[in-house]
Design a protein around this motif. Structure first.
Motif, PDB file in Angstrom:
ATOM      1  N   ARG A  32       0.868  -1.194   0.000  1.00 19.57           N
ATOM      2  CA  ARG A  32       0.000   0.000   0.000  1.00 19.57           C
ATOM      3  C   ARG A  32       0.897   1.232   0.000  1.00 19.57           C
ATOM      4  O   ARG A  32       1.767   1.360   0.851  1.00 19.57           O
ATOM      5  N   VAL A  33       0.665   2.127  -0.988  1.00 20.09           N
ATOM      6  CA  VAL A  33       1.558   3.273  -1.155  1.00 20.09           C
ATOM      7  C   VAL A  33       0.883   4.546  -0.628  1.00 20.09           C
ATOM      8  O   VAL A  33      -0.287   4.807  -0.932  1.00 20.09           O
ATOM      9  N   PHE A  34       1.634   5.315   0.144  1.00 15.95           N
ATOM     10  CA  PHE A  34       1.149   6.617   0.631  1.00 15.95           C
ATOM     11  C   PHE A  34       2.096   7.711   0.155  1.00 15.95           C
ATOM     12  O   PHE A  34       3.301   7.609   0.364  1.00 15.95           O
ATOM     13  N   GLN A  35       1.545   8.732  -0.497  1.00 10.13           N
ATOM     14  CA  GLN A  35       2.357   9.888  -0.910  1.00 10.13           C
ATOM     15  C   GLN A  35       2.395  10.852   0.269  1.00 10.13           C
ATOM     16  O   GLN A  35       1.357  11.334   0.718  1.00 10.13           O
ATOM     17  N   LEU A  36       3.593  11.109   0.772  1.00  3.81           N
ATOM     18  CA  LEU A  36       3.673  11.909   2.002  1.00  3.81           C
ATOM     19  C   LEU A  36       4.713  13.016   1.904  1.00  3.81           C
ATOM     20  O   LEU A  36       5.763  12.860   1.274  1.00  3.81           O
ATOM     21  N   ASN A  37       4.416  14.116   2.546  1.00  2.18           N
ATOM     22  CA  ASN A  37       5.377  15.202   2.765  1.00  2.18           C
ATOM     23  C   ASN A  37       5.929  15.110   4.177  1.00  2.18           C
ATOM     24  O   ASN A  37       5.394  14.362   5.004  1.00  2.18           O
ATOM     25  N   ASP A  38       6.951  15.911   4.458  1.00  2.00           N
ATOM     26  CA  ASP A  38       7.358  15.960   5.868  1.00  2.00           C
ATOM     27  C   ASP A  38       6.231  16.598   6.674  1.00  2.00           C
ATOM     28  O   ASP A  38       5.377  17.310   6.136  1.00  2.00           O
ATOM     29  N   GLY A  39       6.204  16.274   7.938  1.00  2.00           N
ATOM     30  CA  GLY A  39       5.093  16.757   8.769  1.00  2.00           C
ATOM     31  C   GLY A  39       3.874  15.851   8.696  1.00  2.00           C
ATOM     32  O   GLY A  39       2.829  16.164   9.264  1.00  2.00           O
ATOM     33  N   TYR A  58       7.215  12.082  -1.360  1.00  3.77           N
ATOM     34  CA  TYR A  58       7.618  10.763  -1.858  1.00  3.77           C
ATOM     35  C   TYR A  58       6.535   9.726  -1.579  1.00  3.77           C
ATOM     36  O   TYR A  58       5.684   9.918  -0.709  1.00  3.77           O
ATOM     37  N   GLY A  59       6.647   8.587  -2.301  1.00  3.45           N
ATOM     38  CA  GLY A  59       5.760   7.447  -2.035  1.00  3.45           C
ATOM     39  C   GLY A  59       6.406   6.507  -1.020  1.00  3.45           C
ATOM     40  O   GLY A  59       7.558   6.110  -1.187  1.00  3.45           O
TER      41      GLY A  59
END
Ligand code: GDP
Length: 368
Positions: free
Chosen positions: A247-254, A274-275
């Motif tokens: 399962r992929v999550f696109q995330l920023n810092d924070g 990033y993913g």
């Protein structure tokens, strides 16, 4: 005081208290003339080995004399919990005997996994524990995948010697041995147990041919396994049964991910979006939130929205402990022993990973 009785199959001291430990006999069966423990009984009558467990210290004590034997040691590990399923101190009792590593539950790895890479990685992990392994096999004991090959190669390697099968609890040792038994004797009732010579108690012998045997040893309880913290119901939820879907999550810092309420991963610093790929039981809910809200969410929703841990498990739930990891050029996995892992992409990334105190969290080069 009654005199201490011993199982005539495996030599374990007979006890009527704990089904999970060697030498268990139900009270009602104590008067039999040929007294054998439940585990030997099952082997004799149903060609089936049953789990029994033992603490690592007692186990290592018992295995002390394997190093004096001329035998092959097969160590089974759980591919989904490799670090949780290596036996601390194994090297000491193996002596100069060849050791073969069997990575079980290969059916859980996504189809896209490069299995040669996994084999190589397993060899390297073994090296970290001081073990030089003769060969590595990847199998699925429930599906039967790879077992034929492992058993043929093992036969060649052992050249008529005995085989000791060792492993931590839950790695699938019984399932593996039962598969081998089935393969070699089918439904025929040719299995007999015989008292294991020497002082080691609680091992059961399964004849392989005229002179040699496969020896099933008790499963070792490794305190680092997350399984020991979970109720039976939660354990079912966190243990994957089928191929794990990434399962992929696109995330920023924070941003933060919660895996149930068992793991929290904060992206504390990242030079881009990033993913992040999560490999956990498909039935586990993964929740995304802002890091600034994570604390409050955990405090107010643990055991409900963030579950497992369910109410039963929560009674003895330790606090989450933080570990920080920095990732740069290489794709890495942050592994939560016994639960799964998150693949961190190459970039300039700092991760804060939280898991219950006592559960190992490690970083490794990505295996997929
Ligand atoms: P032991 O304690 O090492 O003897 O482990 P068991 O043989 O009792 O297996 C522990 C758990 O792992 C059980 O729930 C099995 O169904 C499961 N299991 C065993 N082998 C496999 C396998 O190859 N694949 C998967 N997915 N599960 C397995």
């Amino acid at each position: 005081m009654n005199e201490q009785l011993y199982c005539q199959g495996c030599g374990a001291p007979i006890q009527t208290e704990n089904k999970q430990e060697p030498g268990y006999v139900p009270e009602s069966a104590l008067n039999q003339e040929q007294l054998i423990c439940q585990r030997c009984f099952r082997l004799k009558n149903y060609n089936e080995v049953q789990d029994v467990n033992m603490h690592a210290d007692d186990f290592l004590q018992m295995l002390h004399d394997i190093s004096d034997q001329d035998a092959v040691v097969v160590n089974i590990v759980d591919l989904f919990d490799v670090h949780g399923s290596f036996i601390p101190g194994l090297k000491r009792f193996v002596g100069n005997n060849p050791i073969v590593l069997v990575g079980n539950k290969v059916d859980l790895l996504p189809k896209s996994t490069n299995l040669n890479k996994v084999k190589l990685w397993l060899r390297n992990v073994a090296k970290e524990y001081g073990l030089i392994v003769e060969d590595v096999f990847l199998v699925s004991s429930v599906k039967g995948t790879g077992i034929d090959e492992a058993s043929v190669q093992l036969d060649q390697l052992r050249q008529g010697k005995d085989v000791y099968v060792v492993g931590c609890t839950n790695v699938g040792k019984s399932t593996f041995i039962n598969h081998l038994i089935h393969q070699s004797v089918g439904e025929k009732d040719v299995i007999t147990t015989s008292y294991f010579p020497g002082t080691t108690l609680g091992f059961i012998e399964i004849p392989l041919d005229e002179q040699s045997s496969l020896i099933d040893t008790p499963g070792i309880i490794n305190e680092h396994q997350i399984a020991h913290l979970m109720s039976a119901k939660d354990l079912k939820l966190i243990t994957p049964k089928k191929e794990v879907k990434p399962r992929v999550f696109q995330l920023n810092d924070g941003q933060t991910l919660f895996v149930g309420g068992m793991v929290r991963v904060d992206i504390s610093e990242a030079d881009d979006k990033y993913g992040y790929i999560c490999y956990f039981s498909n039935r586990l809910f993964i929740h995304r939130t802002k890091t600034e809200k994570a604390e409050e969410l955990y405090e107010n929703h643990l055991g409900e929205m963030l579950s497992p841990p369910s109410e039963e498990t929560l009674e003895n739930w330790p606090a989450l402990k933080r570990k920080t990891f920095h990732v740069h050029e290489k794709k890495m996995d942050v592994v939560i022993s016994g639960l799964g892992w998150i693949t961190i992409p190459p970039g300039k990334i700092t991760i804060d990973a939280y898991a219950p105190e006592g559960v190992n969290v490690i970083i490794r080069e990505a295996i997929i």
